[in-house]
Scaffold this motif. Sequence first.
Motif, PDB file in Angstrom:
ATOM      1  N   GLY A 125       0.822  -7.230   6.867  1.00 39.77           N
ATOM      2  CA  GLY A 125       1.922  -8.004   6.296  1.00 39.77           C
ATOM      3  C   GLY A 125       1.660  -8.364   4.851  1.00 39.77           C
ATOM      4  O   GLY A 125       2.560  -8.280   4.006  1.00 39.77           O
ATOM      5  N   ARG A 126       0.421  -8.748   4.558  1.00 40.15           N
ATOM      6  CA  ARG A 126       0.066  -9.112   3.176  1.00 40.15           C
ATOM      7  C   ARG A 126       0.217  -7.914   2.242  1.00 40.15           C
ATOM      8  O   ARG A 126       0.775  -8.025   1.138  1.00 40.15           O
ATOM      9  N   VAL A 127      -0.265  -6.762   2.676  1.00 37.51           N
ATOM     10  CA  VAL A 127      -0.184  -5.563   1.835  1.00 37.51           C
ATOM     11  C   VAL A 127       1.279  -5.160   1.626  1.00 37.51           C
ATOM     12  O   VAL A 127       1.689  -4.801   0.515  1.00 37.51           O
ATOM     13  N   ALA A 128       2.075  -5.230   2.689  1.00 37.94           N
ATOM     14  CA  ALA A 128       3.494  -4.872   2.571  1.00 37.94           C
ATOM     15  C   ALA A 128       4.207  -5.776   1.572  1.00 37.94           C
ATOM     16  O   ALA A 128       4.988  -5.299   0.724  1.00 37.94           O
ATOM     17  N   GLU A 129       3.946  -7.080   1.647  1.00 33.55           N
ATOM     18  CA  GLU A 129       4.578  -8.001   0.700  1.00 33.55           C
ATOM     19  C   GLU A 129       4.132  -7.706  -0.732  1.00 33.55           C
ATOM     20  O   GLU A 129       4.933  -7.741  -1.674  1.00 33.55           O
ATOM     21  N   GLY A 130       2.842  -7.390  -0.901  1.00 36.57           N
ATOM     22  CA  GLY A 130       2.344  -7.057  -2.230  1.00 36.57           C
ATOM     23  C   GLY A 130       2.985  -5.798  -2.788  1.00 36.57           C
ATOM     24  O   GLY A 130       3.293  -5.708  -3.988  1.00 36.57           O
ATOM     25  N   MET A 131       3.202  -4.826  -1.919  1.00 38.72           N
ATOM     26  CA  MET A 131       3.844  -3.590  -2.357  1.00 38.72           C
ATOM     27  C   MET A 131       5.279  -3.867  -2.798  1.00 38.72           C
ATOM     28  O   MET A 131       5.766  -3.279  -3.783  1.00 38.72           O
ATOM     29  N   LEU A 132       5.962  -4.755  -2.105  1.00 36.92           N
ATOM     30  CA  LEU A 132       7.334  -5.085  -2.494  1.00 36.92           C
ATOM     31  C   LEU A 132       7.371  -5.868  -3.813  1.00 36.92           C
ATOM     32  O   LEU A 132       8.299  -5.699  -4.611  1.00 36.92           O
ATOM     33  N   GLU A 133       6.377  -6.695  -4.049  1.00 40.01           N
ATOM     34  CA  GLU A 133       6.289  -7.351  -5.360  1.00 40.01           C
ATOM     35  C   GLU A 133       6.146  -6.305  -6.459  1.00 40.01           C
ATOM     36  O   GLU A 133       6.766  -6.403  -7.527  1.00 40.01           O
ATOM     37  N   SER A 134       5.326  -5.279  -6.185  1.00 39.77           N
ATOM     38  CA  SER A 134       5.146  -4.204  -7.160  1.00 39.77           C
ATOM     39  C   SER A 134       6.424  -3.402  -7.343  1.00 39.77           C
ATOM     40  O   SER A 134       6.734  -2.960  -8.454  1.00 39.77           O
ATOM     41  N   VAL A 135       7.168  -3.200  -6.259  1.00 43.88           N
ATOM     42  CA  VAL A 135       8.448  -2.488  -6.351  1.00 43.88           C
ATOM     43  C   VAL A 135       9.373  -3.201  -7.327  1.00 43.88           C
ATOM     44  O   VAL A 135      10.023  -2.565  -8.170  1.00 43.88           O
ATOM     45  N   ALA A 136       9.441  -4.520  -7.240  1.00 43.10           N
ATOM     46  CA  ALA A 136      10.314  -5.278  -8.142  1.00 43.10           C
ATOM     47  C   ALA A 136       9.901  -5.068  -9.599  1.00 43.10           C
ATOM     48  O   ALA A 136      10.758  -4.917 -10.486  1.00 43.10           O
ATOM     49  N   ILE A 137       8.604  -5.042  -9.851  1.00 47.83           N
ATOM     50  CA  ILE A 137       8.117  -4.815 -11.215  1.00 47.83           C
ATOM     51  C   ILE A 137       8.492  -3.418 -11.691  1.00 47.83           C
ATOM     52  O   ILE A 137       8.982  -3.222 -12.816  1.00 47.83           O
ATOM     53  N   VAL A 138       8.267  -2.427 -10.832  1.00 45.07           N
ATOM     54  CA  VAL A 138       8.568  -1.040 -11.197  1.00 45.07           C
ATOM     55  C   VAL A 138      10.059  -0.861 -11.479  1.00 45.07           C
ATOM     56  O   VAL A 138      10.453  -0.213 -12.456  1.00 45.07           O
TER      57      VAL A 138
END
Length: 215
Positions: A125-138
């Motif tokens: 769950g933590r990794v998935a949320e972090g990936m979505l934070e990165s998606v927003a940046i990208v």
Amino acid sequence: MRDFYDDRLDALDADLVAMTTAVRVSLARASTALLDGDLGAAETVISGDAVIDAARESCENDAISLLATQQPVATDLRRVVAGLRIAGDLERIGDLAVHVAKLARMRMPEVAVPPSARPIITEMGRVAEGMLESVAIVLGTHDLDAAAALLSADDEMDGLYRRMFRDLLDGEWDGGVEAAVDVALLARYYERTGDHAVSIARRVVYQVTGEVPQA
């Protein structure tokens, strides 16, 4: 005229960033429901899915309108077509958050994840949320280095997914059959979230360069 067109393209990107934030919050709430047995969080995720679906529809309508009225070419065309597909990826992440929330609700008042599986599911769950934070940046910056980092981040998620299945199959699982099925499904939901995040990163690379990065 070009300024107006650019403003519409920028608005589409901004809407995709906002949609990313919405699905990240939804997934975080679903994880809270799952790990804490929080019925209110589960119900919020499930009822809120209609908002995410509406956001996807709005993004798709805007992209289609741009295609129909502006006839974009080259980079602009890639930007609009990728936006269409990214909205679909984000909507599917929202659906995965709903799946997590519904499984959590189904097992209440018990907590769906047994103690032996809790560390890995929590980390997924933590990794998935972090990936979505990165998606927003990208999506907000079209930064190719950030997109490349997101592609690499999926390796961590895949590793956690494999660990979870090794734990389920190593002969020492003591959580019972029902819990094993639940955990297998949950691991798949988080792993698929990572896959969709990677898909979005690849689409952004395509927007900018016209090239599709290798899997």
